[in-house]
Design a protein around this motif. Structure first.
Motif, PDB file in Angstrom:
ATOM      1  N   ALA A   1      15.648 -23.993-149.822  1.00 24.21           N
ATOM      2  CA  ALA A   1      15.036 -24.987-150.710  1.00 24.21           C
ATOM      3  C   ALA A   1      13.718 -24.487-151.293  1.00 24.21           C
ATOM      4  CB  ALA A   1      14.816 -26.296-149.954  1.00 24.21           C
ATOM      5  N   LEU A   2      12.944 -23.735-150.499  1.00 20.01           N
ATOM      6  CA  LEU A   2      11.645 -23.230-150.956  1.00 20.01           C
ATOM      7  C   LEU A   2      11.721 -21.769-151.403  1.00 20.01           C
ATOM      8  CD1 LEU A   2       9.331 -24.810-148.203  1.00 20.01           C
ATOM      9  CD2 LEU A   2       9.899 -25.701-150.474  1.00 20.01           C
ATOM     10  N   ASN A   3      12.943 -21.232-151.413  1.00 23.34           N
ATOM     11  CA  ASN A   3      13.154 -19.859-151.881  1.00 23.34           C
ATOM     12  C   ASN A   3      12.275 -18.851-151.113  1.00 23.34           C
ATOM     13  OD1 ASN A   3      14.519 -18.066-153.520  1.00 23.34           O
ATOM     14  ND2 ASN A   3      13.036 -18.180-155.196  1.00 23.34           N
ATOM     15  N   LEU A   4      12.206 -19.010-149.803  1.00 19.77           N
ATOM     16  CA  LEU A   4      11.309 -18.185-148.999  1.00 19.77           C
ATOM     17  C   LEU A   4      11.720 -16.718-148.942  1.00 19.77           C
ATOM     18  CD1 LEU A   4      10.542 -20.548-145.962  1.00 19.77           C
ATOM     19  CD2 LEU A   4       9.176 -20.138-148.013  1.00 19.77           C
TER      20      LEU A   4
ATOM     21  N   LEU B   1      11.690 -11.163-147.034  1.00 17.20           N
ATOM     22  CA  LEU B   1      12.418 -11.030-145.776  1.00 17.20           C
ATOM     23  C   LEU B   1      13.787 -11.675-145.915  1.00 17.20           C
ATOM     24  CD1 LEU B   1       9.673 -12.053-143.157  1.00 17.20           C
ATOM     25  CD2 LEU B   1      10.341  -9.739-143.821  1.00 17.20           C
ATOM     26  N   SER B   2      14.726 -11.239-145.099  1.00 22.35           N
ATOM     27  CA  SER B   2      16.045 -11.855-145.116  1.00 22.35           C
ATOM     28  C   SER B   2      15.977 -13.192-144.376  1.00 22.35           C
ATOM     29  CB  SER B   2      17.070 -10.951-144.430  1.00 22.35           C
ATOM     30  OG  SER B   2      16.794 -10.861-143.043  1.00 22.35           O
ATOM     31  N   GLU B   3      16.986 -14.029-144.598  1.00 23.63           N
ATOM     32  CA  GLU B   3      17.009 -15.310-143.907  1.00 23.63           C
ATOM     33  C   GLU B   3      17.085 -15.112-142.401  1.00 23.63           C
ATOM     34  OE1 GLU B   3      19.583 -19.470-143.668  1.00 23.63           O
ATOM     35  OE2 GLU B   3      19.708 -18.207-145.465  1.00 23.63           O
ATOM     36  N   THR B   4      17.820 -14.097-141.964  1.00 25.86           N
ATOM     37  CA  THR B   4      17.926 -13.794-140.537  1.00 25.86           C
ATOM     38  C   THR B   4      16.564 -13.456-139.945  1.00 25.86           C
ATOM     39  OG1 THR B   4      20.186 -12.980-140.796  1.00 25.86           O
ATOM     40  CG2 THR B   4      18.988 -12.285-138.821  1.00 25.86           C
ATOM     41  N   GLU B   5      15.779 -12.665-140.665  1.00 29.68           N
ATOM     42  CA  GLU B   5      14.452 -12.279-140.180  1.00 29.68           C
ATOM     43  C   GLU B   5      13.503 -13.479-140.139  1.00 29.68           C
ATOM     44  OE1 GLU B   5      14.196  -7.627-141.654  1.00 29.68           O
ATOM     45  OE2 GLU B   5      13.895  -9.246-143.111  1.00 29.68           O
ATOM     46  N   ILE B   6      13.609 -14.347-141.142  1.00 32.27           N
ATOM     47  CA  ILE B   6      12.769 -15.545-141.169  1.00 32.27           C
ATOM     48  C   ILE B   6      13.129 -16.474-140.014  1.00 32.27           C
ATOM     49  CG2 ILE B   6      12.203 -17.643-142.471  1.00 32.27           C
ATOM     50  CD1 ILE B   6      12.542 -16.010-145.036  1.00 32.27           C
ATOM     51  N   ARG B   7      14.436 -16.655-139.814  1.00 31.81           N
ATOM     52  CA  ARG B   7      14.871 -17.515-138.712  1.00 31.81           C
ATOM     53  C   ARG B   7      14.415 -16.954-137.366  1.00 31.81           C
ATOM     54  NH1 ARG B   7      20.543 -20.605-139.073  1.00 31.81           N
ATOM     55  NH2 ARG B   7      20.527 -21.267-141.251  1.00 31.81           N
ATOM     56  N   ARG B   8      14.503 -15.655-137.208  1.00 38.06           N
ATOM     57  CA  ARG B   8      14.104 -15.054-135.944  1.00 38.06           C
ATOM     58  C   ARG B   8      12.609 -15.256-135.690  1.00 38.06           C
ATOM     59  NH1 ARG B   8      14.061  -8.617-134.259  1.00 38.06           N
ATOM     60  NH2 ARG B   8      13.172  -8.961-132.182  1.00 38.06           N
ATOM     61  N   ALA B   9      11.802 -15.050-136.729  1.00 39.95           N
ATOM     62  CA  ALA B   9      10.356 -15.246-136.579  1.00 39.95           C
ATOM     63  C   ALA B   9      10.050 -16.689-136.209  1.00 39.95           C
ATOM     64  CB  ALA B   9       9.640 -14.867-137.876  1.00 39.95           C
ATOM     65  N   TYR B  10      10.695 -17.626-136.879  1.00 40.32           N
ATOM     66  CA  TYR B  10      10.471 -19.045-136.604  1.00 40.32           C
ATOM     67  C   TYR B  10      10.956 -19.414-135.203  1.00 40.32           C
ATOM     68  CZ  TYR B  10      10.708 -24.123-137.044  1.00 40.32           C
ATOM     69  OH  TYR B  10      10.548 -25.466-136.835  1.00 40.32           O
ATOM     70  N   ASN B  11      12.143 -18.937-134.840  1.00 39.05           N
ATOM     71  CA  ASN B  11      12.712 -19.283-133.542  1.00 39.05           C
ATOM     72  C   ASN B  11      11.877 -18.733-132.384  1.00 39.05           C
ATOM     73  OD1 ASN B  11      14.881 -20.782-134.484  1.00 39.05           O
ATOM     74  ND2 ASN B  11      16.208 -18.996-134.695  1.00 39.05           N
ATOM     75  N   GLU B  12      11.403 -17.503-132.515  1.00 42.79           N
ATOM     76  CA  GLU B  12      10.591 -16.928-131.443  1.00 42.79           C
ATOM     77  C   GLU B  12       9.259 -17.670-131.303  1.00 42.79           C
ATOM     78  OE1 GLU B  12      10.202 -12.695-131.753  1.00 42.79           O
ATOM     79  OE2 GLU B  12      12.358 -12.351-131.532  1.00 42.79           O
TER      80      GLU B  12
END
Length: 218
Positions: free
Chosen positions: A40-43, A49-60
Protein backbone atom coordinates in the motif's frame (compact mmCIF):
# COMPACT_ATOMS: atom_id res chain seq x y z
CA UNK A 1 -28.95 -13.54 44.67
CA UNK A 2 -27.38 -10.67 46.58
CA UNK A 3 -26.68 -7.55 44.48
CA UNK A 4 -23.70 -5.24 44.85
CA UNK A 5 -22.80 -1.88 43.33
CA UNK A 6 -19.16 -2.52 44.16
CA UNK A 7 -19.32 -5.60 41.97
CA UNK A 8 -20.74 -3.44 39.18
CA UNK A 9 -17.81 -1.04 39.46
CA UNK A 10 -15.31 -3.90 39.56
CA UNK A 11 -16.78 -5.49 36.43
CA UNK A 12 -16.80 -2.11 34.67
CA UNK A 13 -13.11 -1.56 35.46
CA UNK A 14 -12.12 -5.07 34.36
CA UNK A 15 -14.17 -4.83 31.16
CA UNK A 16 -12.58 -1.48 30.32
CA UNK A 17 -9.10 -2.87 31.06
CA UNK A 18 -9.58 -5.92 28.83
CA UNK A 19 -11.04 -3.85 26.00
CA UNK A 20 -8.31 -1.22 26.17
CA UNK A 21 -5.37 -3.61 26.39
CA UNK A 22 -6.94 -5.91 23.81
CA UNK A 23 -7.34 -3.08 21.31
CA UNK A 24 -3.72 -2.00 21.84
CA UNK A 25 -2.56 -5.60 21.45
CA UNK A 26 -4.27 -5.95 18.05
CA UNK A 27 -1.63 -4.18 15.90
CA UNK A 28 1.13 -5.66 18.08
CA UNK A 29 0.06 -9.26 17.55
CA UNK A 30 -1.55 -9.02 14.09
CA UNK A 31 1.52 -8.71 11.86
CA UNK A 32 -0.56 -9.01 8.71
CA UNK A 33 -1.78 -5.49 9.50
CA UNK A 34 1.77 -4.29 8.84
CA UNK A 35 2.28 -6.54 5.81
CA UNK A 36 -0.56 -4.89 3.88
CA UNK A 37 1.24 -1.56 4.26
CA UNK A 38 4.29 -2.82 2.37
CA UNK A 39 2.43 -2.76 -0.96
CA UNK A 40 0.00 0.00 0.00
CA UNK A 41 2.87 2.40 0.79
CA UNK A 42 5.11 1.07 -1.99
CA UNK A 43 7.91 0.43 0.51
CA UNK A 44 9.88 -1.98 -1.67
CA UNK A 45 10.52 0.63 -4.35
CA UNK A 46 11.03 3.49 -1.90
CA UNK A 47 13.55 1.62 0.22
CA UNK A 48 15.14 -0.68 -2.32
CA UNK A 49 14.52 -3.87 -0.33
CA UNK A 50 12.47 -6.90 -1.28
CA UNK A 51 9.23 -7.63 0.54
CA UNK A 52 10.90 -10.67 2.12
CA UNK A 53 13.70 -8.52 3.51
CA UNK A 54 11.25 -5.93 4.85
CA UNK A 55 9.14 -8.61 6.49
CA UNK A 56 12.20 -10.19 8.06
CA UNK A 57 13.39 -6.87 9.49
CA UNK A 58 9.93 -6.14 10.90
CA UNK A 59 9.44 -9.65 12.27
CA UNK A 60 12.81 -9.76 14.03
CA UNK A 61 12.15 -6.35 15.56
CA UNK A 62 8.67 -7.43 16.72
CA UNK A 63 9.96 -10.78 18.01
CA UNK A 64 12.19 -8.81 20.35
CA UNK A 65 9.50 -6.30 21.30
CA UNK A 66 7.09 -9.09 22.26
CA UNK A 67 9.49 -11.03 24.45
CA UNK A 68 12.55 -12.08 22.46
CA UNK A 69 15.98 -11.82 24.03
CA UNK A 70 18.02 -10.38 21.16
CA UNK A 71 17.28 -7.26 19.16
CA UNK A 72 17.88 -7.40 15.41
CA UNK A 73 16.47 -5.82 12.26
CA UNK A 74 17.21 -8.31 9.52
CA UNK A 75 19.81 -7.08 7.05
CA UNK A 76 19.39 -3.51 8.28
CA UNK A 77 22.03 -2.13 10.65
CA UNK A 78 21.07 -0.45 13.91
CA UNK A 79 22.72 1.81 16.46
CA UNK A 80 22.91 1.33 20.20
CA UNK A 81 20.53 4.26 20.66
CA UNK A 82 18.04 2.68 18.28
CA UNK A 83 18.24 -0.63 20.12
CA UNK A 84 17.76 1.24 23.41
CA UNK A 85 14.53 2.79 22.15
CA UNK A 86 13.18 -0.58 21.12
CA UNK A 87 14.05 -1.88 24.58
CA UNK A 88 11.74 0.82 25.94
CA UNK A 89 9.08 -0.14 23.41
CA UNK A 90 9.49 -3.78 24.45
CA UNK A 91 8.72 -2.86 28.06
CA UNK A 92 5.51 -1.07 27.04
CA UNK A 93 4.38 -3.88 24.74
CA UNK A 94 4.98 -6.54 27.38
CA UNK A 95 3.20 -4.42 30.00
CA UNK A 96 0.12 -4.23 27.77
CA UNK A 97 0.13 -7.97 27.02
CA UNK A 98 0.56 -8.83 30.70
CA UNK A 99 -2.24 -6.50 31.73
CA UNK A 100 -4.46 -8.08 29.08
CA UNK A 101 -3.69 -11.56 30.43
CA UNK A 102 -4.27 -10.44 34.01
CA UNK A 103 -7.54 -8.73 33.05
CA UNK A 104 -8.88 -11.82 31.26
CA UNK A 105 -7.83 -14.08 34.13
CA UNK A 106 -9.43 -11.75 36.68
CA UNK A 107 -12.68 -11.77 34.70
CA UNK A 108 -12.75 -15.56 34.69
CA UNK A 109 -12.01 -15.78 38.42
CA UNK A 110 -14.58 -13.10 39.27
CA UNK A 111 -17.23 -14.79 37.15
CA UNK A 112 -16.69 -18.11 38.94
CA UNK A 113 -16.63 -16.49 42.39
CA UNK A 114 -19.82 -14.52 41.82
CA UNK A 115 -21.61 -17.68 40.80
CA UNK A 116 -20.31 -19.64 43.78
CA UNK A 117 -21.10 -16.84 46.23
CA UNK A 118 -24.39 -16.03 44.51
CA UNK A 119 -23.59 -12.35 43.92
CA UNK A 120 -24.89 -10.16 41.11
CA UNK A 121 -24.31 -6.61 39.98
CA UNK A 122 -26.64 -3.91 41.24
CA UNK A 123 -27.47 -1.23 38.65
CA UNK A 124 -25.88 2.19 39.15
CA UNK A 125 -28.27 4.93 38.00
CA UNK A 126 -30.20 2.21 36.24
CA UNK A 127 -27.31 0.85 34.20
CA UNK A 128 -24.98 -2.13 34.47
CA UNK A 129 -21.19 -2.54 34.19
CA UNK A 130 -21.22 -2.83 30.40
CA UNK A 131 -22.74 0.62 30.04
CA UNK A 132 -20.30 2.28 32.44
CA UNK A 133 -17.26 0.56 30.96
CA UNK A 134 -18.31 1.44 27.42
CA UNK A 135 -19.40 5.00 28.20
CA UNK A 136 -16.33 5.87 30.27
CA UNK A 137 -13.80 4.41 27.86
CA UNK A 138 -15.68 5.53 24.76
CA UNK A 139 -16.00 9.16 25.75
CA UNK A 140 -12.38 9.35 26.90
CA UNK A 141 -10.95 7.99 23.67
CA UNK A 142 -13.39 9.82 21.44
CA UNK A 143 -11.99 13.03 22.91
CA UNK A 144 -8.38 11.83 22.62
CA UNK A 145 -8.95 10.63 19.07
CA UNK A 146 -10.61 13.89 18.10
CA UNK A 147 -7.72 15.95 19.44
CA UNK A 148 -5.16 13.70 17.73
CA UNK A 149 -7.03 13.97 14.42
CA UNK A 150 -6.62 17.75 14.50
CA UNK A 151 -2.83 17.44 14.38
CA UNK A 152 -1.47 13.88 14.28
CA UNK A 153 2.15 15.03 13.96
CA UNK A 154 1.84 16.97 17.20
CA UNK A 155 0.00 14.09 18.88
CA UNK A 156 2.80 11.73 17.77
CA UNK A 157 5.41 13.91 19.47
CA UNK A 158 3.32 14.35 22.63
CA UNK A 159 2.82 10.58 22.83
CA UNK A 160 6.57 9.96 22.78
CA UNK A 161 7.22 12.63 25.39
CA UNK A 162 4.61 11.05 27.65
CA UNK A 163 5.71 7.44 27.31
CA UNK A 164 9.45 8.00 26.90
CA UNK A 165 10.03 10.92 29.29
CA UNK A 166 13.43 12.58 29.16
CA UNK A 167 14.54 10.59 26.12
CA UNK A 168 15.09 11.53 22.51
CA UNK A 169 16.36 8.20 21.14
CA UNK A 170 13.02 7.81 19.36
CA UNK A 171 14.21 10.51 16.95
CA UNK A 172 15.92 8.05 14.62
CA UNK A 173 18.83 8.95 12.38
CA UNK A 174 18.06 7.08 9.13
CA UNK A 175 21.77 6.81 8.38
CA UNK A 176 22.42 4.72 11.49
CA UNK A 177 18.94 3.23 11.98
CA UNK A 178 17.40 2.62 8.54
CA UNK A 179 14.64 0.58 10.21
CA UNK A 180 12.78 3.88 10.33
CA UNK A 181 12.34 3.69 6.55
CA UNK A 182 10.11 0.64 6.88
CA UNK A 183 8.13 2.24 9.72
CA UNK A 184 6.68 5.40 8.16
CA UNK A 185 4.53 7.67 10.30
CA UNK A 186 1.44 6.83 8.28
CA UNK A 187 1.72 3.25 9.57
CA UNK A 188 1.66 4.48 13.16
CA UNK A 189 -1.30 6.68 12.32
CA UNK A 190 -3.15 3.65 10.95
CA UNK A 191 -2.27 1.68 14.09
CA UNK A 192 -3.81 4.47 16.15
CA UNK A 193 -6.92 4.42 13.96
CA UNK A 194 -7.20 0.64 14.32
CA UNK A 195 -6.93 0.86 18.10
CA UNK A 196 -9.44 3.70 18.28
CA UNK A 197 -11.84 1.89 15.94
CA UNK A 198 -11.70 -1.32 17.98
CA UNK A 199 -12.22 0.64 21.18
CA UNK A 200 -15.25 2.50 19.87
CA UNK A 201 -16.82 -0.65 18.40
CA UNK A 202 -16.23 -2.48 21.68
CA UNK A 203 -17.64 0.40 23.73
CA UNK A 204 -20.73 0.70 21.56
CA UNK A 205 -21.20 -3.07 21.77
CA UNK A 206 -21.13 -3.05 25.58
CA UNK A 207 -23.53 -0.11 25.79
CA UNK A 208 -25.98 -1.71 23.33
CA UNK A 209 -25.74 -5.01 25.22
CA UNK A 210 -26.63 -3.23 28.45
CA UNK A 211 -29.71 -1.63 26.90
CA UNK A 212 -30.87 -4.69 24.94
CA UNK A 213 -30.41 -7.14 27.81
CA UNK A 214 -30.76 -5.09 31.00
CA UNK A 215 -31.43 -8.18 33.08
CA UNK A 216 -28.39 -10.03 31.79
CA UNK A 217 -25.93 -8.15 33.93
CA UNK A 218 -22.99 -10.14 35.32
Amino acid sequence: MKRSKRLTLLWAVLAALVLLTGAIAAPILCRSFYYVHIDALNLTEQIGLSETEIRRAYNEMMDYCTGGDTFSTGILPHSQEGASHFADVRSLFLLDLRLLAVGVAACVVLFVLTRLLKRRCAPILGRGPGFWAGAGLGVSFAVIGGLAALDFDRAFVVFHHLFFPGKDNWLFNPNTDPIIFILPQVFFRNCALLILGLLLVGCIGMIVWDFVRPKARV
